[in-house]
Design an enzyme around this catalytic site. Structure first.
Site, PDB file in Angstrom:
ATOM      1  N   ASN A 138      38.316  45.026  41.854  1.00 45.33           N
ATOM      2  CA  ASN A 138      37.361  46.131  42.034  1.00 45.33           C
ATOM      3  C   ASN A 138      35.932  45.595  41.910  1.00 45.33           C
ATOM      4  O   ASN A 138      35.086  45.811  42.779  1.00 45.33           O
ATOM      5  CB  ASN A 138      37.574  47.227  40.971  1.00 45.33           C
ATOM      6  CG  ASN A 138      39.000  47.714  40.927  1.00 45.33           C
ATOM      7  OD1 ASN A 138      39.701  47.631  41.919  1.00 45.33           O
ATOM      8  ND2 ASN A 138      39.438  48.197  39.781  1.00 45.33           N
ATOM      9  N   ASP A 139      35.683  44.901  40.811  1.00 41.27           N
ATOM     10  CA  ASP A 139      34.341  44.350  40.636  1.00 41.27           C
ATOM     11  C   ASP A 139      34.112  43.146  41.538  1.00 41.27           C
ATOM     12  O   ASP A 139      33.004  42.953  42.036  1.00 41.27           O
ATOM     13  CB  ASP A 139      34.108  43.982  39.161  1.00 41.27           C
ATOM     14  CG  ASP A 139      33.688  45.199  38.357  1.00 41.27           C
ATOM     15  OD1 ASP A 139      32.820  45.948  38.842  1.00 41.27           O
ATOM     16  OD2 ASP A 139      34.242  45.423  37.273  1.00 41.27           O
ATOM     17  N   GLU A 168      35.848  38.402  38.062  1.00 45.97           N
ATOM     18  CA  GLU A 168      35.295  39.599  38.705  1.00 45.97           C
ATOM     19  C   GLU A 168      33.975  39.295  39.392  1.00 45.97           C
ATOM     20  O   GLU A 168      33.445  40.118  40.124  1.00 45.97           O
ATOM     21  CB  GLU A 168      35.024  40.692  37.659  1.00 45.97           C
ATOM     22  CG  GLU A 168      36.233  41.080  36.862  1.00 45.97           C
ATOM     23  CD  GLU A 168      35.903  42.157  35.865  1.00 45.97           C
ATOM     24  OE1 GLU A 168      36.224  43.319  36.136  1.00 45.97           O
ATOM     25  OE2 GLU A 168      35.314  41.843  34.811  1.00 45.97           O
ATOM     26  N   HIS A 210      36.079  55.464  38.586  1.00 44.80           N
ATOM     27  CA  HIS A 210      37.167  55.722  37.652  1.00 44.80           C
ATOM     28  C   HIS A 210      37.844  57.055  37.917  1.00 44.80           C
ATOM     29  O   HIS A 210      38.992  57.261  37.544  1.00 44.80           O
ATOM     30  CB  HIS A 210      36.701  55.513  36.214  1.00 44.80           C
ATOM     31  CG  HIS A 210      36.628  54.050  35.908  1.00 44.80           C
ATOM     32  ND1 HIS A 210      35.475  53.328  36.074  1.00 44.80           N
ATOM     33  CD2 HIS A 210      37.589  53.162  35.582  1.00 44.80           C
ATOM     34  CE1 HIS A 210      35.720  52.057  35.817  1.00 44.80           C
ATOM     35  NE2 HIS A 210      37.010  51.927  35.511  1.00 44.80           N
ATOM     36  N   ARG A 235      42.762  48.684  29.314  1.00 44.07           N
ATOM     37  CA  ARG A 235      41.305  48.898  29.333  1.00 44.07           C
ATOM     38  C   ARG A 235      40.889  49.520  28.003  1.00 44.07           C
ATOM     39  O   ARG A 235      40.790  50.748  27.887  1.00 44.07           O
ATOM     40  CB  ARG A 235      40.925  49.843  30.480  1.00 44.07           C
ATOM     41  CG  ARG A 235      41.076  49.270  31.886  1.00 44.07           C
ATOM     42  CD  ARG A 235      40.597  50.287  32.924  1.00 44.07           C
ATOM     43  NE  ARG A 235      40.321  49.717  34.208  1.00 44.07           N
ATOM     44  CZ  ARG A 235      41.162  49.771  35.257  1.00 44.07           C
ATOM     45  NH1 ARG A 235      42.319  50.384  35.157  1.00 44.07           N
ATOM     46  NH2 ARG A 235      40.811  49.227  36.403  1.00 44.07           N
ATOM     47  N   CYS A 259      44.530  42.381  38.592  1.00 46.02           N
ATOM     48  CA  CYS A 259      44.673  43.661  37.904  1.00 46.02           C
ATOM     49  C   CYS A 259      43.741  44.716  38.493  1.00 46.02           C
ATOM     50  O   CYS A 259      43.594  45.790  37.945  1.00 46.02           O
ATOM     51  CB  CYS A 259      44.446  43.507  36.406  1.00 46.02           C
ATOM     52  SG  CYS A 259      42.797  42.918  36.009  1.00 46.02           S
TER      53      CYS A 259
HETATM   54  C1  PEP Z   1      38.315  45.308  38.204  1.00 47.31           C
HETATM   55  O1  PEP Z   1      37.089  45.209  38.197  1.00 47.31           O
HETATM   56  O2  PEP Z   1      39.032  45.062  39.207  1.00 47.31           O
HETATM   57  C2  PEP Z   1      39.035  45.737  36.991  1.00 47.31           C
HETATM   58  C3  PEP Z   1      40.326  45.660  36.910  1.00 47.31           C
HETATM   59  O3  PEP Z   1      38.283  46.258  35.974  1.00 47.31           O
HETATM   60  P1  PEP Z   1      37.626  47.735  36.000  1.00 47.31           P
HETATM   61  O4  PEP Z   1      38.137  48.441  37.214  1.00 47.31           O
HETATM   62  O5  PEP Z   1      38.021  48.413  34.739  1.00 47.31           O
HETATM   63  O6  PEP Z   1      36.178  47.400  36.059  1.00 47.31           O
HETATM   64 MG    MG Z   2      36.036  45.275  36.332  1.00 47.30          MG
END
Ligand code: PEP
Ligand code: MG
Length: 577
Positions: free
Chosen positions: A450-451, A427, A200, A302, A498
């Site tokens: 991302n996940d 995810e 983050h 978020r 996203c």
């Molecule tokens: C992701 O995992 O791509 C996502 C958008 O959620 P975060 O990055 O908040 O886990």
């Molecule tokens: Mg995520």
């Protein structure tokens, strides 16, 4: 032109390495001198002091006075709110009660450093016990103590460096508070030796539009004051750039600024296919810049970011007030809200289980909410109430969904509480593979790359040492996106992305080629993505996607995409016969 070399291999044979590599955050590049962020100082030893106490007192009081002067001077230069904070810190350094305490402690047989450490710690404890505003100032006292001790030791002051000229900030890693305090007029780019591309902290750097390269092994060995080129798109730092390389980088920076100045239009491909461009936000404060940069709505709110410090679950009323503020800014537009995604890198005290050995694989996201359904119900109620009358087109989705059973649980509950458009995030690889089943119930899916990358490649997104696996260009990740895209086409439902992948312009085109219908990203990335989409038709995006998913590695996928684009450009430029 100097030959660029990857780190490690040649260095081990005694050849100077001029390029460091890491994971790029954002698309920008920067040219400027390095400033290294000094590390937090270790606490002084409590060994007895046997030197001249009077001289030690004099030396220590001088360091306190010097620190106060430095803080005041920095405050003058910074102006605004920072000036007030720094001036109050200067007053702490001059506080007679602290000076007396330090003097007594040295007289009692400890060193100046230890006396400062202890005296400030005692005042810190006192402030903390008072609570409220006073407790918040306790951290400032700790910062002042670190500065005084650094002055006594004759070493650089820990924390963000100060400079009159713009610089490239190099650090082991940045705390969120450091990132929040970055002076954007001074910091050209951020380079860290630790951290992953989707930590983050990296997301915050991207949201501020600062080019960054994270997880760059060897970055702390860069020379302070030396000019480097940071290229976030390539994930490289050139520590010995030639004049030609500097000129080329400066030209690229100017071209990017020109793209940012292009008219803000809705997202679309060269053939007119609409690809709505939405913004990822963490609070109402992000709304203004998202709108200014042309976000057509919000693709990921978020909500857990609002409650990271909360000890107990927020009430429906307090949530409603926060949501309403954001919704009001997006009246008439779509806002996709994610219910609380607690756990792993975003623990919430009131929702997250303690002591899980592998929290990323534990009870996070929807799993935590299923175990605390009252909290989920309250949040859904607050969202529906807050949207009422704002004219916002509210979509709500759940994070960390594994299959259609998870998905159906969430969508049924959301609809029961009045949500009109209920969807889920993809995810987890299982959700991508079973996307069509999930879309039997869900109104839409939104892929969190991302996940999805973390779980597909089994690489912790927060760990710099495996950052090379955290690459959404990996064909395994893209094949899963393709599964989700096919499910969207088969059901006629919306498939968004996203995750940070949507912010990589060429990858965004690939995603569209794989069947993604909307893209959501940090607002700072909107201009680059908008510009890139306009250069490709849907058929070209599909051709690009087909080439990329046939690759074997993330690097191979990138190279394939570059090759296809270059071949197309060459064909376009060839004279007609
Ligand atoms: C992701 O995992 O791509 C996502 C958008 O959620 P975060 O990055 O908040 O886990
Ligand atoms: Mg995520």
């Amino acid at each position: 032109m100097q030959k660029r070399t990857p780190p490690g291999s040649l260095a081990s044979r005694g050849i100077t390495v001029t390029t460091l590599t890491g994971a790029g955050v954002g698309r920008g590049s920067a040219v400027g001198p390095v400033l290294i962020m000094a590390e937090h100082l270790p606490a002084p030893e409590a060994t007895p002091f046997t030197g001249d106490a009077a001289a030690e007192i004099e030396r220590t009081l001088a360091a306190l006075a010097e620190t106060a002067l430095e803080l005041q001077a920095t405050g003058e230069r910074a102006g605004g709110e920072a000036k007030e904070v720094l001036e109050s810190q200067a007053l702490m350094a001059q506080d007679p009660a602290i000076a007396d305490d330090v003097r007594d402690r040295i007289d009692g047989g400890v060193s100046g450093e230890y006396a400062v450490h202890e005296a400030f710690a005692q005042f810190q404890t006192m402030l903390t016990s008072l609570g409220g505003y006073m407790a918040e100032r306790a951290a400032d006292l700790g910062d002042v103590a670190q500065r005084v001790i650094a002055n006594l030791r004759g070493v650089p002051v820990p924390g963000l460096p100060e400079s009159d000229v713009p610089f490239v900030l190099v650090a082991r890693d940045l705390a969120p508070a450091d990132t929040a305090l970055l002076d954007l007029t001074k910091v050209l780019a951020v380079v860290t030796s630790g951290g992953g591309p989707t930590s983050h902290t990296a997301i915050l750097a991207r949201s501020k539009g600062i080019p960054a390269v994270v997880g760059a092994d060897g970055a702390l060995g860069l020379v302070s004051g030396g000019v480097v080129i940071v290229d976030a798109a390539a994930g490289t730092i050139d520590s010995a750039p030639t004049d030609e390389a500097i000129s080329a980088a400066q030209a690229a920076i100017a071209a990017r600024a020109a793209a940012a100045a292009e008219p803000v239009t809705p997202g679309r491909l060269a053939d007119g296919t609409a690809v709505p461009l939405l913004a990822n936000v963490g609070s109402a404060a992000d709304a203004a810049s998202a709108i200014e940069l042309g976000a057509e709505g919000v693709g990921l709110f978020r909500t857990e970011f609002l409650f990271l410090d909360a000890a107990s679950a927020p009430t429906v009323e307090s949530q409603e007030a926060q949501y309403r503020e954001l919704f009001a800014a997006f009246s008439g537009k779509k806002v996709v809200v994610r219910v609380l995604d607690a756990g792993a890198d975003k623990p919430l005290e009131f929702l997250t289980d303690d002591g899980e050995e592998n929290p990323a694989l534990g009870r996070r996201g929807l799993r935590a909410l299923r175990a605390h359904e009252d909290i989920l119900r309250d949040q859904l109620r607050a969202l529906v109430e807050a949207a009422d009358g704002t004219g916002v087109d509210l979509w709500v989705m759940a994070p960390m969904v594994a299959d259609s059973e998870d998905g159906a649980y969430f969508t049924a509950l959301a609809r029961e509480l009045g949500v009109r458009v209920a969807g889920v995030m993809v995810e987890v690889p299982s959700a991508a593979l079973l996307a069509e089943q999930i879309l039997d119930d869900a109104d839409f899916i939104s892929i969190g790359t991302n996940d999805l990358t973390q779980y597909t490649l089994a690489a912790d997104r927060q760990l710099g040492t495996v950052a090379n696996y955290q690459d959404p260009w990996h064909p395994a990740v893209l094949r899963l996106v393709g599964e989700a895209g096919r499910a969207g086409a088969a059901t006629g439902k919306n498939v968004g992305v996203c995750g940070e992948a949507a912010a990589d312009p060429l990858l965004a085109v690939v995603l569209v080629g794989l069947g993604v219908t909307t893209l959501s990203m940090s607002a700072a990335a909107l201009a680059d993505v908008r510009h890139e989409l306009l250069g490709h038709t849907l058929a070209e995006a599909q051709e690009l996607a087909a080439g990329v998913v046939a690759s074997r590695t993330a690097a191979g996928a990138r190279a394939k995409a570059a090759e296809i684009v270059a071949a197309r450009r060459a064909a376009d430029d060839a004279p007609e016969h």
